[in-house]
Design a protein around this motif. Structure first.
Motif, PDB file in Angstrom:
ATOM      1  N   VAL A 273       0.877  -1.170   0.000  1.00 28.76           N
ATOM      2  CA  VAL A 273       0.000   0.000   0.000  1.00 28.76           C
ATOM      3  C   VAL A 273       0.914   1.218   0.000  1.00 28.76           C
ATOM      4  O   VAL A 273       1.731   1.375   0.911  1.00 28.76           O
ATOM      5  CB  VAL A 273      -0.912   0.024   1.243  1.00 28.76           C
ATOM      6  CG1 VAL A 273      -1.740   1.314   1.268  1.00 28.76           C
ATOM      7  CG2 VAL A 273      -1.812  -1.199   1.275  1.00 28.76           C
ATOM      8  N   ALA A 274       0.822   2.052  -1.022  1.00 27.88           N
ATOM      9  CA  ALA A 274       1.639   3.266  -1.103  1.00 27.88           C
ATOM     10  C   ALA A 274       0.765   4.459  -0.762  1.00 27.88           C
ATOM     11  O   ALA A 274      -0.389   4.551  -1.202  1.00 27.88           O
ATOM     12  CB  ALA A 274       2.231   3.422  -2.497  1.00 27.88           C
ATOM     13  N   VAL A 275       1.317   5.363   0.012  1.00 28.33           N
ATOM     14  CA  VAL A 275       0.585   6.552   0.435  1.00 28.33           C
ATOM     15  C   VAL A 275       1.410   7.778   0.078  1.00 28.33           C
ATOM     16  O   VAL A 275       2.594   7.859   0.430  1.00 28.33           O
ATOM     17  CB  VAL A 275       0.290   6.529   1.946  1.00 28.33           C
ATOM     18  CG1 VAL A 275      -0.536   7.752   2.343  1.00 28.33           C
ATOM     19  CG2 VAL A 275      -0.437   5.249   2.332  1.00 28.33           C
ATOM     20  N   TYR A 276       0.788   8.708  -0.643  1.00 29.01           N
ATOM     21  CA  TYR A 276       1.451   9.956  -0.997  1.00 29.01           C
ATOM     22  C   TYR A 276       0.974  11.062  -0.070  1.00 29.01           C
ATOM     23  O   TYR A 276      -0.220  11.232   0.160  1.00 29.01           O
ATOM     24  CB  TYR A 276       1.124  10.336  -2.447  1.00 29.01           C
ATOM     25  CG  TYR A 276       1.272  11.799  -2.726  1.00 29.01           C
ATOM     26  CD1 TYR A 276       0.155  12.614  -2.846  1.00 29.01           C
ATOM     27  CD2 TYR A 276       2.524  12.374  -2.836  1.00 29.01           C
ATOM     28  CE1 TYR A 276       0.282  13.971  -3.087  1.00 29.01           C
ATOM     29  CE2 TYR A 276       2.653  13.724  -3.074  1.00 29.01           C
ATOM     30  CZ  TYR A 276       1.531  14.523  -3.198  1.00 29.01           C
ATOM     31  OH  TYR A 276       1.673  15.863  -3.421  1.00 29.01           O
ATOM     32  N   PHE A 277       1.928  11.783   0.501  1.00 22.38           N
ATOM     33  CA  PHE A 277       1.610  12.903   1.373  1.00 22.38           C
ATOM     34  C   PHE A 277       2.008  14.204   0.682  1.00 22.38           C
ATOM     35  O   PHE A 277       3.103  14.300   0.126  1.00 22.38           O
ATOM     36  CB  PHE A 277       2.365  12.795   2.706  1.00 22.38           C
ATOM     37  CG  PHE A 277       2.003  11.576   3.498  1.00 22.38           C
ATOM     38  CD1 PHE A 277       0.948  11.603   4.396  1.00 22.38           C
ATOM     39  CD2 PHE A 277       2.717  10.401   3.354  1.00 22.38           C
ATOM     40  CE1 PHE A 277       0.608  10.479   5.131  1.00 22.38           C
ATOM     41  CE2 PHE A 277       2.392   9.270   4.086  1.00 22.38           C
ATOM     42  CZ  PHE A 277       1.335   9.321   4.973  1.00 22.38           C
ATOM     43  N   ASN A 278       1.120  15.199   0.726  1.00 21.51           N
ATOM     44  CA  ASN A 278       1.479  16.490   0.142  1.00 21.51           C
ATOM     45  C   ASN A 278       2.312  17.294   1.130  1.00 21.51           C
ATOM     46  O   ASN A 278       2.676  16.824   2.202  1.00 21.51           O
ATOM     47  CB  ASN A 278       0.229  17.251  -0.308  1.00 21.51           C
ATOM     48  CG  ASN A 278      -0.668  17.657   0.843  1.00 21.51           C
ATOM     49  OD1 ASN A 278      -0.264  17.663   1.993  1.00 21.51           O
ATOM     50  ND2 ASN A 278      -1.902  18.003   0.529  1.00 21.51           N
ATOM     51  N   GLU A 279       2.620  18.548   0.761  1.00 23.96           N
ATOM     52  CA  GLU A 279       3.517  19.366   1.568  1.00 23.96           C
ATOM     53  C   GLU A 279       2.964  19.637   2.969  1.00 23.96           C
ATOM     54  O   GLU A 279       3.714  19.924   3.898  1.00 23.96           O
ATOM     55  CB  GLU A 279       3.788  20.698   0.862  1.00 23.96           C
ATOM     56  CG  GLU A 279       4.591  20.524  -0.427  1.00 23.96           C
ATOM     57  CD  GLU A 279       4.741  21.812  -1.190  1.00 23.96           C
ATOM     58  OE1 GLU A 279       3.925  22.731  -0.977  1.00 23.96           O
ATOM     59  OE2 GLU A 279       5.687  21.922  -1.983  1.00 23.96           O
ATOM     60  N   MET A 280       1.652  19.537   3.131  1.00 22.07           N
ATOM     61  CA  MET A 280       1.036  19.793   4.428  1.00 22.07           C
ATOM     62  C   MET A 280       0.979  18.519   5.276  1.00 22.07           C
ATOM     63  O   MET A 280       0.486  18.537   6.400  1.00 22.07           O
ATOM     64  CB  MET A 280      -0.385  20.343   4.240  1.00 22.07           C
ATOM     65  CG  MET A 280      -0.444  21.635   3.425  1.00 22.07           C
ATOM     66  SD  MET A 280       0.530  22.963   4.152  1.00 22.07           S
ATOM     67  CE  MET A 280      -0.421  23.264   5.637  1.00 22.07           C
ATOM     68  N   GLY A 281       1.484  17.411   4.710  1.00 18.13           N
ATOM     69  CA  GLY A 281       1.486  16.165   5.470  1.00 18.13           C
ATOM     70  C   GLY A 281       0.149  15.450   5.462  1.00 18.13           C
ATOM     71  O   GLY A 281      -0.072  14.526   6.239  1.00 18.13           O
TER      72      GLY A 281
END
Length: 280
Positions: free
Chosen positions: A62-70
Motif C-alpha cells: 500500500v503506497a501513500v502519498y503525502f502532500n507538503e502539508m502532510g
C-alpha cells in the motif's frame, strides 16, 4: 503494532521485481515503483511511503502519498497473490486517515471489490463513477517507432518553464497542486513537447510520477496534423532507449485517445479505476 509496516527505500527494488512474475498484469505496480527508484528527486514533490502487511513484501503493498502539508492525497493498493491480507491490514491500520478525502489510484477490479468490503467497516464511501481507465502497454523489448519524418518547422524538447502554466491548465484533472506536479516532472526530464520553430508549444505528453504516460494533448488549431501521434512516438522511443516498459491509461469515454494507442499497437491489458473516498 500497526499491521501496515513501512518498507525502506533500499527494499523497493526487491519489491518492484516481485511484480515481474505475472507479466504484464502487474505492470502498474512495477512501473510505479520503478519510477520512484529511477527518479528519487520526485520525492521533493511526492513524499511517497510504501507499506506491506506485517512488513513482508510478498504480501503486496500500500503506497501513500503525502502532500507538503502532510495530508494524505493519494493511495495505491497493489496485491501480489492474495488481497485478503491487504484488506485485513487496511481495516486495522492507522496509516491512512479515513476521515479525509483522497483517491485510491489505479485500482484493479480486485482492489475495487476489496474496497467495497471495507466501506462498512471503515464508514467511508468510494465513488468510482466516470473514473474507469483502460491500460495500454508496450514492453521494453519492443521495436522503436520510425520518427524520421518529423513535422515541418518543429522540434522536440523538454517543457520550458515559461509554458508550465499552459500544460497545467489544459490537464483534465487540473487542481491546486497540479502546477507543482508538472514542475516536478519538468525538473526530472519527464516531459516531451513538440514546439514550433517560433518556440510555441503545439503538442505534448508527460510521464507521471505514477510511471504512466499522461496528458497527451494537442493545442486546438493544430489538431489533425499528426502532432499528437508524433510526440507519443517520440516519448515511447525515448523511454525504450532508457530501458523502460511503457504504460498508459485512457479514460473509458476517451475513444479518440484509445484509437491512437490501438493504431500504434499498444497492448490492452485490462483496466483500472480511481476511487474517490470520503467519510460517510
Amino acid at each position: 503494532m500497526d499491521p501496515l509496516v513501512e518498507i525502506p527505500r533500499n527494499k523497493w527494488p526487491e519489491l518492484r521485481d516481485l511484480y515481474r512474475n505475472k507479466w504484464p498484469d502487474d505492470a502498474v505496480a512495477f512501473c510505479f515503483l520503478d519510477t520512484q527508484i529511477t527518479y528519487p528527486k520526485l520525492a521533493e514533490y511526492c513524499n511517497i511511503k510504501v507499506y506491506s502487511p506485517e512488513g513482508d513484501i510478498h504480501n503486496g503493498f500500500v503506497a501513500v502519498y503525502f502532500n507538503e502539508m502532510g495530508e494524505t492525497y493519494e493511495v495505491m493498493i497493489q496485491l501480489l497473490d492474495n488481497i485478503d491480507i491487504i484488506e485485513k491490514a487496511l481495516a486495522g491500520s492507522k496509516v491512512i486517515d479515513w476521515t479525509k478525502a483522497f483517491y485510491v489510484s489505479s485500482a484493479s477490479p480486485v482492489v475495487v471489490e476489496c474496497f467495497r468490503n471495507l466501506e462498512k467497516k471503515l464508514n467511508v464511501i468510494g465513488n468510482t463513477r466516470g473514473n474507469k481507465a483502460y491500460r495500454h502497454f508496450i514492453d521494453r523489448t519492443s521495436k522503436q517507432f520510425d520518427i524520421s519524418n518529423s513535422p515541418q518547422n518543429t522540434y522536440v524538447a523538454d517543457l520550458k518553464p515559461e509554458h508550465l502554466h499552459i500544460i497545467d491548465k489544459t490537464w483534465t484533472f487540473h487542481n491546486d497542486s497540479s502546477y507543482k506536479m508538472f514542475e516536478s516532472l519538468l525538473k526530472n526530464h519527464l516531459t516531451y513537447v513538440l514546439y514550433s520553430t517560433n518556440d510555441d508549444p503545439l503538442a505534448w505528453i508527460t510521464v507521471a510520477w505514477e510511471g504512466t504516460l499522461t496528458h497527451l494533448y494537442c493545442i486546438e488549431g493544430h489538431r489533425k496534423k499528426g502532432y499528437a501521434e508524433y510526440i507519443l512516438k517520440y516519448a515511447v522511443n525515448d523511454q525504450l532507449n532508457r530501458g523502460k516498459d511503457i504504460l498508459a491509461h485512457t479514460l473509458e469515454k476517451n475513444a479518440q485517445a484509445q484509437k491512437l494507442f490501438d493504431k500504434l499497437n499498444f497492448r490492452k491489458i485490462g483496466y483500472d479505476t480511481w476511487i474517490y473516498v470520503i467519510k460517510n
